[in-house]
Design a protein around this motif. Structure first.
Motif, PDB file in Angstrom:
ATOM      1  N   GLU A 444       0.846  -1.189   0.000  1.00  0.00           N
ATOM      2  CA  GLU A 444       0.000   0.000   0.000  1.00  0.00           C
ATOM      3  C   GLU A 444       0.880   1.236   0.000  1.00  0.00           C
ATOM      4  OE1 GLU A 444      -0.930   0.479   4.731  1.00  0.00           O
ATOM      5  OE2 GLU A 444      -2.102  -1.033   3.650  1.00  0.00           O
ATOM      6  N   SER A 447      -3.172   5.822   1.521  1.00  0.00           N
ATOM      7  CA  SER A 447      -4.508   5.210   1.536  1.00  0.00           C
ATOM      8  C   SER A 447      -4.768   4.354   0.296  1.00  0.00           C
ATOM      9  CB  SER A 447      -5.582   6.300   1.629  1.00  0.00           C
ATOM     10  OG  SER A 447      -5.480   7.187   0.521  1.00  0.00           O
ATOM     11  N   ARG A 449      -4.593   1.264  -2.094  1.00  0.00           N
ATOM     12  CA  ARG A 449      -4.387  -0.185  -2.023  1.00  0.00           C
ATOM     13  C   ARG A 449      -4.148  -0.712  -3.425  1.00  0.00           C
ATOM     14  NH1 ARG A 449      -4.216   1.613   2.179  1.00  0.00           N
ATOM     15  NH2 ARG A 449      -5.205   1.033   4.145  1.00  0.00           N
TER      16      ARG A 449
END
Length: 555
Positions: A444, A447, A449
């Motif tokens: 990651e 934030s 992914r």
């Protein structure tokens, strides 16, 4: 991790390289069955070198940006800033608490990094990287140009440059350390730095990061140690060098921690927030937090320039090793074609890697850099190091290897090194490898992914280096004759020309492998040709005596 893996494996790689004077591929004359481990090393080094030079390009970008009267990440109000931008400096009230909630705001340095340098808002993710950032593209080109010029004449040129790049950072580090500890609030950061939190030892991530940090900082498993040791004189005291380098590296890391955390403590006091909220891991520390701290100091452009110049010299050291490893290893495989044209070959390698690294200069380049960083040298590097350790100690034989070191240094490694090579190092790394697979966590960035296909690509990238080892075994077995077991035995044995590269260093059992040597007692040939008995020839006599006693006991 330094004691169990770092020091023993550092000494093992130096010994292999110095004894044979060969690079990461050719050194597997010691046991051709495992030559795939050398190929895996080169693949890992190649992938790391591509993204590592991008980090150097970022450093160059900030270095040039520091050549101003006011740092560009000092204030909000620029075209790249958003409404969330808040200048987090000196805005606290009397009791040390900020009137605004910092969690809902973004510092100018963070927006400068993400929105101006990376321009990450121009990308929707790793699958749509966006346009090439031409300023980053030019910085990457300059980084590769510097690396090429410094390795142009092999270790003759890179060795001289390293005298500067390895020593000058200490001067800058000392200046930053003195400046840091004299700042108000510095003790808060130092106290945070020195206070242990033992519960983190139960986390596998801490141990894996510790192992990777040791491998990265010492160069274990990347082939650089083998490469540079191959240029040593045969009797260079690498036993002493091992402890100087490994312990010096650890002390330097500790000093750097004081320099960094003293400034973070000052930041913590200025902002009125705990130190753990100021500190960030990864690129955020070098390109967001520390640059922001520089804006709070008088003469901020000067301190910023020094900091990034230190990072540049430190980064170039590692990059020289990566490139020299690749060039030396391939040139050793094709000496007649490549050694006379080493400069041209080095240039072609740099151009190829620059072109492959262009994706990192796009708007979404950071996503690709994180993917490369997470998978190129994680479990693959551990597999290569475990394989190297087991091949040398179990297949070639710990007694044989210790005898080679005895011939080279005049003494055998002690119980500590033998225990680590045979059991502790491979067992520790194997446990970490299994634990990292069981506790696998997807990559990651902030934030963001990563999608499943990107994770799969990363895993395949790591597996590719591991697959080099069985592929190398298959090739080695196919080259031999006889049944499968006979082929395996023949491929496991050292090649006929394995041993010291120079004739005058081939004493004891290795003289018999010289072209035209027919003497049953080759040491006598050596003594007649090269004169009287030196201390190292006394060692060779002892080695000969040991071999004779072993043969008698076997009979």
């Amino acid at each position: 991790m330094l004691a169990i893996c770092g020091i023993p494996l550092f000494f093992l790689e130096l010994s292999l390289g110095q004894f044979s004077s060969l690079g990461p591929l050719a050194v597997w004359k010691i046991s051709p069955l495992f030559k795939g481990a050398g190929a895996a090393m080169l693949l890992i080094v190649g992938l790391v070198a591509i993204y590592y030079n991008m980090i150097i390009a970022y450093v160059l970008f900030y270095l040039f940006a520091s050549l101003t009267s006011d740092l560009p990440w000092e204030h909000c109000g620029n075209w790249w800033n958003t409404d969330l931008c808040l200048e987090h400096r000196g805005s606290k009230n009397g009791n040390g608490a900020l009137p605004l909630n910092l969690t809902s705001t973004v510092s100018p340095s963070e927006e400068y990094w993400s929105r101006y340098v990376l321009h990450i808002q121009g990308s929707r993710g790793i699958g749509s990287p966006g346009q090439i950032r031409w300023n980053l593209c030019l910085c990457l080109l300059l980084a590769w140009l510097i690396v090429f010029l410094c390795i142009l004449k092999g270790v003759k040129s890179s060795g001289k440059v390293v005298y500067f790049t390895a020593t000058f950072p200490y001067l800058i580090l000392l200046m930053l350390l003195v400046r840091g500890v004299t700042l108000p609030g510095a003790w808060k950061g130092i106290q945070f730095y020195l206070t242990p939190q033992f519960h983190h030892l139960l986390s596998s991530k801490v141990w894996i990061e510790a192992a990777l940090q040791i491998f990265y900082s010492l160069g274990v498993g990347f082939g650089g140690l083998l490469t540079f040791a191959s240029y040593n004189t045969f009797h260079q005291n690498i036993y002493r060098d091992t402890f100087i380098v490994t312990l010096g590296n650890a002390i330097t890391s500790i000093l750097a921690g004081f320099a960094i955390f003293s400034v973070l403590g000052y930041m913590s006091q200025e902002l009125g927030v705990p130190v753990d909220q100021v500190a960030k891991a990864g690129p955020g520390l070098a390109f967001v937090v520390y640059p922001q701290a520089m804006t709070m100091l008088p003469l901020s452009p000067f301190w910023s320039f020094l900091f990034f110049f230190m990072l540049l010299t430190l980064g170039l050291d590692s990059q020289f090793a990566f490139l020299e490893t690749i060039v030396t290893a391939v040139a050793d495989e094709f000496p007649y074609y490549l050694r006379p044209k080493k400069a041209v070959f080095s240039g072609l390698i740099c151009v190829a890697m620059y072109l492959m690294g262009l994706v990192l200069t796009t708007d979404g380049g950071m996503y690709w850099l994180v993917l490369l960083d997470d998978y190129s040298a994680s479990f693959g590097l551990m597999v290569v190091v475990i394989t190297t350790c087991l091949a040398v100690t179990r297949v070639y034989g710990i007694q044989r290897f210790c005898r080679d070191i005895h011939m080279m240094l005049g003494f055998k490694p002690g119980l500590y090194f033998r225990a680590c090579w045979l059991f502790l190092s491979p067992a520790t790394l194997l446990a970490l490898l299994v634990y990292s697979i069981v506790k696998y966590q997807p990559s990651e960035y902030g934030s963001y992914r990563f999608p499943a296909w990107a994770e799969l690509l990363g895993i395949l990238m790591g597996l590719l280096s591991c697959l080099m080892i069985p592929a190398g075994m298959l090739v080695a077995v196919l080259r031999e004759e006889g049944s499968l077991w006979e082929r395996l035995q023949q491929a496991s044995r050292p090649a006929m020309d394995w041993g010291p590269s120079l004739e005058e260093n081939r004493t004891g059992m290795y003289v018999a492998t010289l072209a035209g040597s027919q003497s049953p007692k080759p040491l006598m040939v050596h003594m007649r040709k090269y004169g009287g008995i030196t201390s190292f020839e006394n060692t060779a006599i002892e080695v000969d005596r040991e071999i004779a006693e072993e043969e008698e006991s076997m009979m």
